[in-house]
Motif scaffolding. Structure first.
Motif, PDB file in Angstrom:
ATOM      1  N   LEU A 142       6.268  43.306  17.029  1.00  0.00           N
ATOM      2  CA  LEU A 142       6.375  42.375  18.155  1.00  0.00           C
ATOM      3  C   LEU A 142       5.910  40.992  17.736  1.00  0.00           C
ATOM      4  CD1 LEU A 142       5.014  44.443  21.185  1.00  0.00           C
ATOM      5  CD2 LEU A 142       7.388  43.740  20.771  1.00  0.00           C
ATOM      6  N   SER A 143       4.902  40.948  16.877  1.00  0.00           N
ATOM      7  CA  SER A 143       4.463  39.629  16.428  1.00  0.00           C
ATOM      8  C   SER A 143       5.254  39.152  15.208  1.00  0.00           C
ATOM      9  CB  SER A 143       2.950  39.584  16.243  1.00  0.00           C
ATOM     10  OG  SER A 143       2.584  39.986  14.981  1.00  0.00           O
ATOM     11  N   TYR A 175       8.992  38.688  16.695  1.00  0.00           N
ATOM     12  CA  TYR A 175       9.204  37.935  17.935  1.00  0.00           C
ATOM     13  C   TYR A 175       8.070  36.976  18.291  1.00  0.00           C
ATOM     14  CZ  TYR A 175      12.841  41.438  18.555  1.00  0.00           C
ATOM     15  OH  TYR A 175      13.937  42.240  18.372  1.00  0.00           O
ATOM     16  N   CYS A 226       5.041  37.507  19.190  1.00  0.00           N
ATOM     17  CA  CYS A 226       4.267  37.944  20.361  1.00  0.00           C
ATOM     18  C   CYS A 226       2.831  37.429  20.283  1.00  0.00           C
ATOM     19  CB  CYS A 226       4.279  39.471  20.389  1.00  0.00           C
ATOM     20  SG  CYS A 226       3.302  40.211  21.677  1.00  0.00           S
ATOM     21  N   GLU A 227       2.312  36.974  21.414  1.00  0.00           N
ATOM     22  CA  GLU A 227       0.936  36.475  21.439  1.00  0.00           C
ATOM     23  C   GLU A 227      -0.074  37.613  21.279  1.00  0.00           C
ATOM     24  OE1 GLU A 227      -0.148  33.473  24.412  1.00  0.00           O
ATOM     25  OE2 GLU A 227       1.983  33.375  24.879  1.00  0.00           O
ATOM     26  N   LEU A 261      14.440  41.488  24.645  1.00  0.00           N
ATOM     27  CA  LEU A 261      14.007  40.246  24.000  1.00  0.00           C
ATOM     28  C   LEU A 261      15.197  39.473  23.431  1.00  0.00           C
ATOM     29  CD1 LEU A 261      10.718  41.357  22.207  1.00  0.00           C
ATOM     30  CD2 LEU A 261      10.945  39.803  24.167  1.00  0.00           C
ATOM     31  N   CYS A 266       6.493  44.517  28.858  1.00  0.00           N
ATOM     32  CA  CYS A 266       6.184  43.795  27.625  1.00  0.00           C
ATOM     33  C   CYS A 266       7.189  42.662  27.334  1.00  0.00           C
ATOM     34  CB  CYS A 266       6.071  44.810  26.472  1.00  0.00           C
ATOM     35  SG  CYS A 266       5.996  44.093  24.840  1.00  0.00           S
ATOM     36  N   MET A 323       6.496  38.514  27.492  1.00  0.00           N
ATOM     37  CA  MET A 323       6.811  37.681  26.325  1.00  0.00           C
ATOM     38  C   MET A 323       7.789  36.574  26.681  1.00  0.00           C
ATOM     39  SD  MET A 323       6.911  40.594  23.359  1.00  0.00           S
ATOM     40  CE  MET A 323       7.516  39.516  22.040  1.00  0.00           C
ATOM     41  N   LYS A 345       6.196  33.867  28.903  1.00  0.00           N
ATOM     42  CA  LYS A 345       5.252  33.123  28.045  1.00  0.00           C
ATOM     43  C   LYS A 345       3.954  32.737  28.732  1.00  0.00           C
ATOM     44  CE  LYS A 345       7.793  31.171  24.223  1.00  0.00           C
ATOM     45  NZ  LYS A 345       9.249  31.195  24.481  1.00  0.00           N
TER      46      LYS A 345
END
Ligand code: ADP
Ligand code: MG
Length: 237
Positions: free
Chosen positions: A30-31, A34, A36-37, A64, A85, A89, A92
């Motif tokens: 995810l990070s 994409y 992801c934070e 996504l 999720c 994302m 934001k």
């Protein structure tokens, strides 16, 4: 692409549609894939989720990528995170621009549970996540209330629309959860009016369900265009 097919087979993920995004190998993607934070990955870890479930592996990348999706996976297989999720994302940050995401659930109990799960996953980020209750419906004018995500039954949301208490023209993300139950005859009109009130042309709609009877799929096709279909295991297991 060949590797995706092997991986999907291993996890009993069946997809149909054009250019379906690669499934997630792990949450860390995810990070890496994409951006992801970290708050979100931290919350997933704190919830004790080590590996994505099959529906999460496939539905998250599809959503996504901006494709609409209808997803069918057994009860208890983690469908909530599969739509919450990517929603977090995509949104934001919290914003004062009005409602940007709607989750419809067939019953108040499910709406309450989904709100709780959504808040857990969003912890540490100041999204305004609102359960549509009777009190709120009586009092609040949602055009003034800061709210990023609203969770409701079709009945209550439809009432709010009719009373002109809510503006859904900025909704970017609409989820129909437990859609086999949502699409029971008496709810159809309400769903339809909600879908119509979400007038943002770039909206991404998705539908999650434990079973995908033919009539649900047919209805879904009238709402969504070019949706990717994701099925875990067998269609009506
Ligand atoms: P469904 O909507 O498919 O019936 P839920 O989203 O309610 O399933 O999830 C069922 C349970 O599994 C919940 O308690 C949830 O917190 C948990 N869960 C979700 N994703 C994972 C995961 N990746 N690993 C472990 N448990 C998970
Ligand atoms: Mg569920």
């Amino acid at each position: 692409i060949e590797r995706d097919a092997v991986f999907r087979k291993k996890h009993k993920i069946h997809v149909s549609g054009n250019d379906v995004a690669s499934p997630l190998k792990n949450f860390a993607e995810l990070s890496s894939r994409y951006g992801c934070e970290s708050y979100l990955l931290q919350n997933i870890a704190d919830l004790g989720f080590k590996e994505p479930t099959p529906i999460q592996r496939q539905a998250i990348p599809v959503l996504l990528s901006g494709q609409e999706c209808f997803a069918c996976a057994p009860t208890g297989s983690g469908k909530t995170l599969a739509f919450v999720c990517p929603m977090l994302m995509k949104l934001k940050h919290p914003s004062a621009d009005g409602v940007r995401a709607v989750i419809l659930c067939p019953t108040r109990e499910l709406a309450t549970q989904t709100t709780r799960e959504c808040k857990r996953v969003a912890k540490g980020k100041k999204f305004r996540i609102t359960l549509m209750t009777r009190e709120l419906l009586r009092k609040a004018d949602f055009s003034k209330l800061p709210c990023d995500i609203i969770i409701s039954t079709p009945q209550r949301l439809r009432l709010a629309i009719r009373k002109k208490k809510i503006d859904l023209s900025r909704v970017e993300y609409l989820v129909l959860d437990e859609s086999d139950k949502l699409f029971e005859i008496d709810m159809l009109k309400k769903i339809d009016s909600i879908v119509k009130a979400c007038t943002n042309p770039s909206i991404v709609r998705s539908l999650f369900s434990a079973t995908l009877p033919d009539f649900v799929e047919e209805l879904a096709r009238t709402i969504m265009h070019d949706a990717v279909r994701v099925i875990i295991g067998r269609k009506n297991a």
